[in-house]
Motif scaffolding. Structure first.
Motif, mmCIF file in Angstrom:
data_model
loop_
_atom_site.group_PDB
_atom_site.id
_atom_site.type_symbol
_atom_site.label_atom_id
_atom_site.label_comp_id
_atom_site.label_asym_id
_atom_site.label_seq_id
_atom_site.Cartn_x
_atom_site.Cartn_y
_atom_site.Cartn_z
ATOM 1 N N VAL A 183 -19.145 -26.198 -25.011
ATOM 2 C CA VAL A 183 -20.343 -27.041 -24.997
ATOM 3 C C VAL A 183 -21.349 -26.560 -26.038
ATOM 4 C CG1 VAL A 183 -22.253 -27.894 -23.590
ATOM 5 C CG2 VAL A 183 -19.990 -27.609 -22.563
ATOM 6 N N ARG A 184 -21.511 -25.243 -26.161
ATOM 7 C CA ARG A 184 -22.465 -24.716 -27.134
ATOM 8 C C ARG A 184 -22.071 -25.096 -28.557
ATOM 9 N NH1 ARG A 184 -24.771 -18.661 -26.527
ATOM 10 N NH2 ARG A 184 -25.116 -19.572 -24.453
ATOM 11 N N ARG A 185 -20.793 -25.008 -28.869
ATOM 12 C CA ARG A 185 -20.336 -25.395 -30.201
ATOM 13 C C ARG A 185 -20.560 -26.878 -30.450
ATOM 14 N NH1 ARG A 185 -14.575 -22.060 -30.298
ATOM 15 N NH2 ARG A 185 -15.461 -20.015 -30.862
ATOM 16 N N PHE A 186 -20.272 -27.693 -29.446
ATOM 17 C CA PHE A 186 -20.491 -29.131 -29.590
ATOM 18 C C PHE A 186 -21.961 -29.427 -29.855
ATOM 19 C CE2 PHE A 186 -21.764 -33.191 -27.785
ATOM 20 C CZ PHE A 186 -20.896 -34.066 -28.429
ATOM 21 N N VAL A 187 -22.843 -28.803 -29.081
ATOM 22 C CA VAL A 187 -24.283 -29.031 -29.251
ATOM 23 C C VAL A 187 -24.740 -28.619 -30.648
ATOM 24 C CG1 VAL A 187 -26.558 -28.205 -28.496
ATOM 25 C CG2 VAL A 187 -24.863 -28.926 -26.796
ATOM 26 N N LEU A 227 -13.616 -34.974 -25.299
ATOM 27 C CA LEU A 227 -13.509 -33.524 -25.177
ATOM 28 C C LEU A 227 -13.428 -33.059 -23.723
ATOM 29 C CD1 LEU A 227 -16.066 -32.512 -27.957
ATOM 30 C CD2 LEU A 227 -13.563 -32.375 -28.071
ATOM 31 N N GLY A 228 -13.427 -34.000 -22.787
ATOM 32 C CA GLY A 228 -13.272 -33.650 -21.378
ATOM 33 C C GLY A 228 -14.522 -33.137 -20.706
ATOM 34 N N MET A 229 -15.700 -33.454 -21.253
ATOM 35 C CA MET A 229 -16.944 -32.913 -20.706
ATOM 36 C C MET A 229 -17.593 -33.798 -19.644
ATOM 37 S SD MET A 229 -18.835 -31.496 -24.126
ATOM 38 C CE MET A 229 -18.018 -30.388 -25.272
ATOM 39 N N VAL A 237 -23.137 -24.333 -15.626
ATOM 40 C CA VAL A 237 -22.885 -23.876 -17.003
ATOM 41 C C VAL A 237 -23.111 -25.022 -17.978
ATOM 42 C CG1 VAL A 237 -21.076 -23.128 -18.607
ATOM 43 C CG2 VAL A 237 -21.297 -22.020 -16.373
ATOM 44 N N PHE A 238 -22.545 -26.162 -17.678
ATOM 45 C CA PHE A 238 -22.661 -27.354 -18.521
ATOM 46 C C PHE A 238 -24.121 -27.738 -18.723
ATOM 47 C CE2 PHE A 238 -22.274 -32.136 -18.771
ATOM 48 C CZ PHE A 238 -21.690 -32.185 -20.028
#
Length: 377
Positions: free
Chosen positions: A14-18, A46-48, A69-70
């Protein structure tokens, strides 16, 4: 904190995506007042968007800690409007469908929600009664093989662009107020459903928010979500999860605000030295960091209780109140340490200041949360 390797892998993802697909573009979304649908679909790819849902519908069968976490990482983006758009999709509007929907309803809608092809909103708050479910004025009456909905809803996150609305309406006035409410699935384009206006907000500007009207809005009998007159109970199934993810979003924003401010005070010079050289400033930031980290550990502890099925209404109410108030205190001090630049439109800390205010209101105001705690003391 009960965080596994799988949880940390999710955090990294998630951090990389953001960092790559949100932060470079989100200022434009703030100006537009909404996010592109393509971003939601990309998160679905991405399955989020289905962390908590069954793999039968494309979900990941994950636990409460995964949701926390998300939400924390979405909050760290510094763009509260982006974060709440996604969290409404994943943790507020769709869980009632997953919890009490019929197999046919879930098969029809959940895979599309998880893919990001169907944007979902929940329409609960009303102009004259706020979020008091027991005082809802919107009515739904059975008419043959249909239900007819009449009334108005406001403060509907994702309300302008939603494809599907989970709508709370009164279906029986002869029983206790909280027992006479039902939920309905209303699709975009249904005759009688109208977006009356897009609401302009202090913050969360990249999140579209609407006022809706339902004027003899006719839906099929199959649109009833869960049991008739049991809508309040269906909503309560998810309320603890919703409050935990809002607390996590607030924690993520608090962490990001402190990081931004540390970078600023280490470079900004005043009276012959950097602001970081001023003992009062660095000690205040150190104390804020300590309080945020303490609240974060408490948050993950409570998420662990919820994941194990422990009744933790008191603890959830505590952490929701604590994190909402703490986020406001953190960004207020961070604006102060930015000086005049922190008061200028277009700076991240100014945007975060506006965004943070709602954390003490939305999803259960601080005062409501503290009453929940006091009743259980």
């Amino acid at each position: 904190m009960g965080v596994s390797e799988e949880h940390e892998a999710l955090r990294t993802q998630v951090r990389r995506f953001v960092e790559r697909e949100v932060i470079p573009y989100a200022e434009a979304w703030e100006r537009d007042g909404q996010m592109p649908r393509s971003v939601i679909r990309r998160m679905g790819e991405l399955g989020m968007l289905g962390l908590r849902f069954s793999s039968q519908y494309g979900g990941a069968d994950a636990d409460t800690i995964a949701s926390v976490v998300f939400a924390e990482e979405l909050g760290r983006s510094t763009f509260g409007g982006f974060a709440i758009t996604i969290l409404t999709q994943t943790d507020t509007a769709s869980p009632p469908l997953a919890a009490v929907g019929t197999p046919e309803q879930k098969e029809r809608f959940l895979p599309a929600i998880v893919r990001g092809d169907c944007v979902v909103a929940i329409a609960m708050t009303e102009p004259d009664v706020g979020s008091d479910i027991g005082a809802l004025q919107m009515r739904a009456a059975r008419d043959g093989e249909s239900w007819v909905l009449d009334g108005a809803k406001t403060f509907v996150t994702n309300g302008v662009n939603a494809d599907l609305y989970v709508v709370a309406a009164r279906t029986d006035s002869s029983v206790k107020p909280s027992q006479g409410v039902s939920l309905f699935l209303v699709e975009k384009g249904t005759q009688g459903l109208r977006v009356e206006r897009r609401l302009e907000k202090m913050g969360w500007r990249s999140s579209d928010t609407a006022q809706l009207s339902f004027d003899a809005c006719r839906v099929p009998a199959s649109a009833l979500l869960g049991e008739r007159n049991r809508g309040f109970a269906a909503l309560m199934k998810n309320v603890q999860n919703e409050r935990l993810v809002l607390a996590a979003q607030a924690i993520g924003e608090s962490q990001a605000a402190i990081a931004l401010t540390l970078n600023y005070v280490r470079l900004r010079k005043a009276f012959g030295a950097t602001l970081w050289d001023k003992q009062a400033i660095r000690q205040r930031l150190a104390m804020l960091a300590a309080r945020v980290e303490s609240a974060r550990y408490f948050l993950y502890g409570v998420a662990g209780l919820d994941a194990r099925g422990v009744n933790c209404v008191k603890e959830v109410s505590m952490i929701k109140a604590l994190c909402g108030e703490l986020a406001n205190e953190v960004v207020d001090d961070c604006v102060q340490f930015h000086g005049g630049s922190g008061y200028m439109n277009g700076t991240p800390i100014e945007r975060m200041y506006r965004d943070a205010r709602v954390h003490a209101i939305g999803g259960g105001a601080t005062e409501v949360m503290l009453e929940e705690v006091a009743k259980r003391m």
